[in-house]
Design a protein around this motif. Structure first.
Motif, PDB file in Angstrom:
ATOM      1  N   GLU A  60       0.827  -1.211   0.000  1.00 35.59           N
ATOM      2  CA  GLU A  60       0.000   0.000   0.000  1.00 35.59           C
ATOM      3  C   GLU A  60       0.857   1.255   0.000  1.00 35.59           C
ATOM      4  O   GLU A  60       1.856   1.344   0.699  1.00 35.59           O
ATOM      5  CB  GLU A  60      -0.947  -0.014   1.193  1.00 35.59           C
ATOM      6  CG  GLU A  60      -1.982  -1.104   1.092  1.00 35.59           C
ATOM      7  CD  GLU A  60      -3.007  -1.065   2.197  1.00 35.59           C
ATOM      8  OE1 GLU A  60      -2.887  -0.233   3.120  1.00 35.59           O
ATOM      9  OE2 GLU A  60      -3.948  -1.866   2.138  1.00 35.59           O
ATOM     10  N   GLU A  62       0.502   5.704  -0.472  1.00 31.75           N
ATOM     11  CA  GLU A  62      -0.385   6.867  -0.525  1.00 31.75           C
ATOM     12  C   GLU A  62       0.195   8.001  -1.346  1.00 31.75           C
ATOM     13  O   GLU A  62      -0.430   9.043  -1.488  1.00 31.75           O
ATOM     14  CB  GLU A  62      -0.673   7.365   0.893  1.00 31.75           C
ATOM     15  CG  GLU A  62      -1.513   6.403   1.689  1.00 31.75           C
ATOM     16  CD  GLU A  62      -1.937   6.966   3.031  1.00 31.75           C
ATOM     17  OE1 GLU A  62      -2.098   8.191   3.131  1.00 31.75           O
ATOM     18  OE2 GLU A  62      -2.104   6.182   3.960  1.00 31.75           O
ATOM     19  N   LYS A  90      -5.006   2.217  -2.191  1.00 29.90           N
ATOM     20  CA  LYS A  90      -3.583   2.337  -1.873  1.00 29.90           C
ATOM     21  C   LYS A  90      -2.760   1.306  -2.646  1.00 29.90           C
ATOM     22  O   LYS A  90      -1.652   1.597  -3.090  1.00 29.90           O
ATOM     23  CB  LYS A  90      -3.362   2.193  -0.364  1.00 29.90           C
ATOM     24  CG  LYS A  90      -3.930   3.358   0.425  1.00 29.90           C
ATOM     25  CD  LYS A  90      -3.754   3.170   1.908  1.00 29.90           C
ATOM     26  CE  LYS A  90      -4.405   4.304   2.674  1.00 29.90           C
ATOM     27  NZ  LYS A  90      -4.310   4.115   4.116  1.00 29.90           N
ATOM     28  N   ARG A  93      -2.581   2.485  -6.252  1.00 34.16           N
ATOM     29  CA  ARG A  93      -1.576   3.548  -6.382  1.00 34.16           C
ATOM     30  C   ARG A  93      -0.169   2.957  -6.414  1.00 34.16           C
ATOM     31  O   ARG A  93       0.681   3.422  -7.167  1.00 34.16           O
ATOM     32  CB  ARG A  93      -1.690   4.547  -5.243  1.00 34.16           C
ATOM     33  CG  ARG A  93      -2.893   5.419  -5.333  1.00 34.16           C
ATOM     34  CD  ARG A  93      -2.812   6.611  -4.399  1.00 34.16           C
ATOM     35  NE  ARG A  93      -4.029   7.380  -4.466  1.00 34.16           N
ATOM     36  CZ  ARG A  93      -4.344   8.195  -5.447  1.00 34.16           C
ATOM     37  NH1 ARG A  93      -3.534   8.340  -6.457  1.00 34.16           N
ATOM     38  NH2 ARG A  93      -5.482   8.857  -5.456  1.00 34.16           N
TER      39      ARG A  93
END
Length: 121
Positions: A60, A62, A90, A93
Motif C-alpha cells: 500500500e 499513498e 492504496k 496507487r
C-alpha cells in the motif's frame, strides 16, 4: 461503471482493460447503452486472462503520481483510478507507481522489434 473500473484496476497494469472501461464509459455517456458494444466489452473482460500478481504483491502506498509520460496504458489506469474511491486504492496507487518506474524499461517485444529491424536482408 465502478465495478468495471475496479476489475480493470485489479489486473496487470500493462493490459488495456482500463482503456476499454474508459471507452465504455464514454460510449454510454454519449450515445447510451448499446447491446453490441456492451457485449464486446463484457466479452473482452471475461475472456482475456487476468494477471493479479501485481495486486497481490503491491504494498500500500499513498504517494501521488503526477508525472506520467505518454504511455496510454498508464494514463488510462491513472484516469480510472481517479474516477472513484476504491477499497484497495492504496494498492492500486502502488501498482501505478511501479508501472511509472518501470515504463522506461524495454519489453521483450520491443527488444525483438529492435533486433528484427537491425537485421539486414
Amino acid at each position: 461503471m465502478k465495478t468495471l473500473f475496479n476489475l480493470s484496476l485489479m489486473d496487470n497494469i500493462n493490459f488495456y482493460k482500463p482503456l476499454m472501461a474508459l471507452a465504455m464509459k464514454e460510449i454510454i455517456e454519449n450515445i447510451g447503452w448499446v447491446d453490441e458494444i456492451g457485449y464486446l466489452v463484457i466479452s473482452y473482460f471475461t475472456k482475456q486472462r487476468y494477471d493479479l500478481s501485481q495486486l497481490e504483491n503491491a504494498i500500500e502506498n499513498e504517494s501521488e503520481i503526477t508525472e506520467i509520460s505518454e504511455n496510454i496504458s498508464l494514463l488510462a489506469y491513472k484516469k480510472v483510478l481517479e474516477s472513484y474511491t476504491y477499497k484497495n486504492e492504496k494498492k492500486y496507487r502502488a501498482m501505478l507507481l511501479s508501472g511509472v518506474k518501470n515504463q522506461n524499461r524495454l519489453t521483450q517485444w520491443q527488444i525483438d522489434d529492435e533486433i528484427l529491424n537491425s537485421i539486414k536482408f
